[in-house]
Enzyme design. Structure first.
Site, PDB file in Angstrom:
ATOM      1  CG  HIS A  43       6.527   0.491   6.775  1.00 57.22           C
ATOM      2  ND1 HIS A  43       6.433   1.855   6.638  1.00 57.22           N
ATOM      3  CD2 HIS A  43       7.357   0.089   5.794  1.00 57.22           C
ATOM      4  CE1 HIS A  43       7.175   2.257   5.609  1.00 57.22           C
ATOM      5  NE2 HIS A  43       7.752   1.186   5.096  1.00 57.22           N
ATOM      6  CD  GLU A  70       2.688   2.569   7.095  1.00 57.15           C
ATOM      7  OE1 GLU A  70       1.912   3.379   7.592  1.00 57.15           O
ATOM      8  OE2 GLU A  70       3.853   2.397   7.494  1.00 57.15           O
ATOM      9  CG  HIS A 190       6.319   9.577  10.190  1.00 53.85           C
ATOM     10  ND1 HIS A 190       7.312   9.877  11.095  1.00 53.85           N
ATOM     11  CD2 HIS A 190       6.719   8.438   9.571  1.00 53.85           C
ATOM     12  CE1 HIS A 190       8.264   8.976  10.999  1.00 53.85           C
ATOM     13  NE2 HIS A 190       7.928   8.085  10.096  1.00 53.85           N
TER      14      HIS A 190
HETATM   15  N1  PXP Z   1       2.952   6.278   8.029  1.00 54.02           N
HETATM   16  C1  PXP Z   1       4.060   5.783   7.413  1.00 54.02           C
HETATM   17  C2  PXP Z   1       4.072   5.742   5.932  1.00 54.02           C
HETATM   18  C3  PXP Z   1       5.136   5.290   8.160  1.00 54.02           C
HETATM   19  O1  PXP Z   1       6.219   4.808   7.541  1.00 54.02           O
HETATM   20  C4  PXP Z   1       5.056   5.302   9.570  1.00 54.02           C
HETATM   21  C5  PXP Z   1       6.180   4.719  10.380  1.00 54.02           C
HETATM   22  O2  PXP Z   1       6.307   3.351  10.098  1.00 54.02           O
HETATM   23  C6  PXP Z   1       3.891   5.826  10.169  1.00 54.02           C
HETATM   24  C7  PXP Z   1       2.867   6.322   9.376  1.00 54.02           C
HETATM   25  C8  PXP Z   1       3.723   5.886  11.650  1.00 54.02           C
HETATM   26  O3  PXP Z   1       4.645   6.805  12.197  1.00 54.02           O
HETATM   27  P1  PXP Z   1       4.907   6.854  13.749  1.00 54.02           P
HETATM   28  O4  PXP Z   1       5.553   5.542  14.116  1.00 54.02           O
HETATM   29  O5  PXP Z   1       5.804   8.033  13.930  1.00 54.02           O
HETATM   30  O6  PXP Z   1       3.566   7.020  14.424  1.00 54.02           O
END
Ligand code: PXP
Length: 237
Positions: A43, A70, A190
């Site tokens: 990301h 992302e 997330h």
């Molecule tokens: N999905 C998105 C859109 C995110 O921004 C993130 C964090 O970068 C994640 C998934 C992954 O989240 P986590 O780091 O809490 O597993």
């Protein structure tokens, strides 16, 4: 099958803290795949505090599973994504100062913008997923934009899971049929971790992919990366 895509932003954060190329994102991505990851996610944010835009092509060159990138689709992000052509691009409505993603798209208000950006990505052969809260009208909106998948924002699910799992999953469970009946694939991400992942999977049998970063990398400090990826894969069986 639900694919496990490992988000490498935390690895990039550690690397950036010393200004060298250690740990090397490319080597970690290869190791994640060797240990069973079925995808790699990054990301790049506008300030590049985690993954940098210059990391994208080297990752695309070596990822043999799927590369998911992302981010917020501003002009710069779009140019970089179209150059690299990842397998999947997940659009996220982040503002540049946000610490981490904490909400999904308003697909009604931002419909025209999303439709135009998605069309551009799809013309370039990139599968598109939209980060979304589990709200019926927003998911109906996704279907009209031309996106291929939704990615449920699972932050609230994860927060409420330990006190009341049934209530925590309710909105996701209730809205997933809307996604399926509109031909959308389903991703989630997330705050997913070894405690809450199995229950999510059990309640979302059509879950295509989870992307997990923070908890997985933290678990790897104690358990090792290979063992940790195996444990996350087990939760998705
Ligand atoms: N999905 C998105 C859109 C995110 O921004 C993130 C964090 O970068 C994640 C998934 C992954 O989240 P986590 O780091 O809490 O597993």
């Amino acid at each position: 099958m639900t694919r496990l895509s490992v988000n490498l932003n935390k690895i990039a954060l550690i690397r950036n803290s010393r200004g060298s190329n250690y740990p090397d994102l490319v080597e970690v991505a290869k190791d994640c795949e060797r240990f069973g990851a079925q995808g790699v996610t990054v990301h790049p944010r506008p300030d590049e505090r985690h993954c940098k835009f210059s990391d994208l092509q080297p990752l695309k060159n070596i990822v043999t599973t799927e590369l998911n990138i992302e981010g917020f689709p501003n002009d710069h992000f779009m140019q970089e994504i179209i150059k690299v052509k990842p397998h999947q691009c997940t659009l996220v409505p982040d503002d540049p100062t946000q610490m981490t993603s904490d909400h999904g798209w308003d697909t009604v208000t931002h419909f025209d913008f999303l439709k135009e950006r998605i069309n551009e990505l799809k013309k370039n052969g990139i599968r598109v997923s939209l980060f979304i809260d589990p709200v019926a009208k927003l998911i109906e909106g996704v279907a009209k934009t031309g996106a291929d998948r939704i990615e449920y924002y699972t932050g609230p699910y994860a927060k409420n899971y330990s006190s009341d799992p049934t209530a925590a999953i309710r909105e996701i469970k209730e809205t997933c049929e809307i996604a399926i009946s509109n031909g959308l694939g389903i991703n989630a991400g997330h705050d997913l971790n070894l405690e809450n992942l199995k229950y999510l999977k059990e309640n979302l049998p059509r879950l295509d992919e989870v992307s997990i970063g923070h908890a997985l990398i933290c678990d790897a400090i104690y358990l090792g990366l290979e063992n940790t990826i195996r444990l996350y894969r087990n939760r998705l069986q």
